[in-house]
Design an enzyme around this catalytic site. Structure first.
Site, short mmCIF file in Angstrom:
data_model
loop_
_atom_site.label_atom_id
_atom_site.label_comp_id
_atom_site.label_asym_id
_atom_site.label_seq_id
_atom_site.Cartn_x
_atom_site.Cartn_y
_atom_site.Cartn_z
N ASP A 15 -38.43 -52.19 -10.79
CA ASP A 15 -37.98 -50.96 -10.13
C ASP A 15 -38.95 -50.55 -9.02
O ASP A 15 -40.14 -50.88 -9.07
CB ASP A 15 -37.86 -49.84 -11.19
CG ASP A 15 -36.99 -48.68 -10.72
OD1 ASP A 15 -36.28 -48.83 -9.71
OD2 ASP A 15 -37.02 -47.63 -11.38
N HIS A 32 -35.84 -54.45 -0.98
CA HIS A 32 -35.25 -55.43 -1.88
C HIS A 32 -35.70 -56.85 -1.52
O HIS A 32 -35.98 -57.68 -2.38
CB HIS A 32 -33.72 -55.34 -1.85
CG HIS A 32 -33.20 -54.05 -2.43
ND1 HIS A 32 -33.64 -53.56 -3.63
CD2 HIS A 32 -32.30 -53.15 -1.96
CE1 HIS A 32 -33.01 -52.40 -3.88
NE2 HIS A 32 -32.21 -52.13 -2.87
N LEU A 126 -40.88 -73.11 -18.51
CA LEU A 126 -40.71 -71.65 -18.59
C LEU A 126 -39.22 -71.36 -18.46
O LEU A 126 -38.54 -72.03 -17.69
CB LEU A 126 -41.46 -71.01 -17.40
CG LEU A 126 -41.34 -69.51 -17.20
CD1 LEU A 126 -42.27 -68.79 -18.16
CD2 LEU A 126 -41.71 -69.13 -15.78
C1 IPE Z 1 -32.84 -50.37 -13.33
O1 IPE Z 1 -33.28 -49.69 -12.21
C2 IPE Z 1 -32.05 -51.57 -12.91
C3 IPE Z 1 -32.80 -52.64 -12.25
C4 IPE Z 1 -34.08 -52.67 -12.02
C5 IPE Z 1 -31.99 -53.76 -11.84
P1 IPE Z 1 -32.50 -48.44 -11.61
O2 IPE Z 1 -33.27 -47.96 -10.47
O3 IPE Z 1 -31.07 -48.82 -11.37
O4 IPE Z 1 -32.52 -47.42 -12.84
P2 IPE Z 1 -32.32 -45.85 -12.87
O5 IPE Z 1 -31.03 -45.57 -12.14
O6 IPE Z 1 -33.48 -45.24 -12.19
O7 IPE Z 1 -32.27 -45.49 -14.33
C1 IPE Z 2 -34.94 -51.79 -8.10
O1 IPE Z 2 -35.36 -50.98 -7.06
C2 IPE Z 2 -33.92 -52.80 -7.64
C3 IPE Z 2 -32.56 -52.56 -8.13
C4 IPE Z 2 -32.21 -51.63 -8.98
C5 IPE Z 2 -31.52 -53.43 -7.60
P1 IPE Z 2 -34.60 -49.63 -6.68
O2 IPE Z 2 -33.61 -49.94 -5.60
O3 IPE Z 2 -34.03 -48.98 -7.88
O4 IPE Z 2 -35.80 -48.79 -6.10
P2 IPE Z 2 -35.99 -47.21 -6.19
O5 IPE Z 2 -35.89 -46.82 -7.62
O6 IPE Z 2 -34.90 -46.61 -5.35
O7 IPE Z 2 -37.35 -46.99 -5.62
MG MG Z 3 -34.71 -47.54 -9.15
#
Ligand code: IPE
Ligand code: IPE
Ligand code: MG
Length: 231
Positions: A15, A32, A126
């Site tokens: 995240d 990303h 792995l």
């Molecule tokens: C969880 O992250 C999903 C992934 C890392 C793929 P999100 O950013 O989607 O989660 P929430 O919405 O903060 O709970």
């Molecule tokens: C995690 O990063 C990647 C996915 C959920 C695809 P986020 O896109 O959720 O990043 P934040 O939470 O907005 O910083």
């Molecule tokens: Mg996120």
């Protein structure tokens, strides 16, 4: 206290890509991209610590609710990073498996993921489980449907009957769940499998998560006292 060996299986909620991009004055898609590029170094670092299974949460069933442009971009990025990274992962002896629903993915994404699984099938250094279009609740619903289809009678239903019908069939439960970017929730990740996982949250954003963060997580894990309900 704390005499853990391992961990054998580490699962990561990657995240903070969006926040990383914002902090650099970039658009979310650059975050990303940067996050995807970080995968190889983290895999290598965990592998150097003896980890045998790594599960990466890359796209949740709830992430479809993001704006279409972001979803489209994540799909495109997945296809292109598989094209860029598959050969390397294969040479490194990494086996890739997919956790999630393939049938509702765009065809090119489904094909790219299938190719990963097919190419790396025999590797055993792995195992990288890619949780993509994954949701823990929908995984359990699917398992229940299979139990019914298989006509398993109520008296025969037990934990292992459920486990063999999850995406993670044959994969040991994660010893540790790591979440980057400070949030303290599972967000529908491995909700069955994480029953006794050690939970680790760090403020570090996923694109910044590096070898020293890996070492720190490993040493915290080894200092924990896992009890599994015993004394
Ligand atoms: C969880 O992250 C999903 C992934 C890392 C793929 P999100 O950013 O989607 O989660 P929430 O919405 O903060 O709970
Ligand atoms: C995690 O990063 C990647 C996915 C959920 C695809 P986020 O896109 O959720 O990043 P934040 O939470 O907005 O910083
Ligand atoms: Mg996120």
């Amino acid at each position: 206290m704390g005499n853990n060996k391992g961990p054998r299986h580490v699962a990561i909620i990657m995240d903070g890509n969006g926040r990383w991009a914002t902090s650099q004055g970039l658009d979310r898609s650059s975050g990303h991209e940067k996050g995807t590029l970080n995968i190889q170094r983290v895999l290598q670092a965990f592998s150097a610590h003896g980890v045998k299974y790594i599960t990466l949460y890359a796209f949740s069933t709830e992430n479809w609710n993001r704006p279409k442009t972001e979803v489209d971009n994540l799909m495109r990025l997945t296809v292109s990073s598989i094209a860029d990274q598959l050969a390397f992962l294969h040479t490194e002896g990494i086996r890739i498996t997919h956790l999630g629903e393939k049938s509702s993915l765009p065809p090119e994404v489904m094909e790219a993921i299938k190719e990963c699984e097919k190419t790396t099938f025999r590797n055993d250094k792995l195992t990288l489980n890619l949780a993509f279009n994954y949701g823990g609740r929908s995984e359990i619903v699917k398992a229940v449907k299979k139990l019914v289809e298989d006509k398993v009678s109520p008296s025969e239903i037990n934990e292992s009957q459920i486990e063999t019908r999850l995406y993670t069939k044959g994969i040991p439960d994660p010893d540790m769940i790591i979440r980057t970017a400070g949030e303290k929730r599972l967000s529908n990740f491995l909700i069955w499998q994480s029953a006794y996982s050690e939970y680790y949250s760090t403020e570090t954003l996923w694109p910044d998560f590096n070898e020293s963060d890996v070492s720190k997580a490993i040493s915290v894990y080894r200092s924990r006292n896992r009890k599994f309900g015993e004394l």
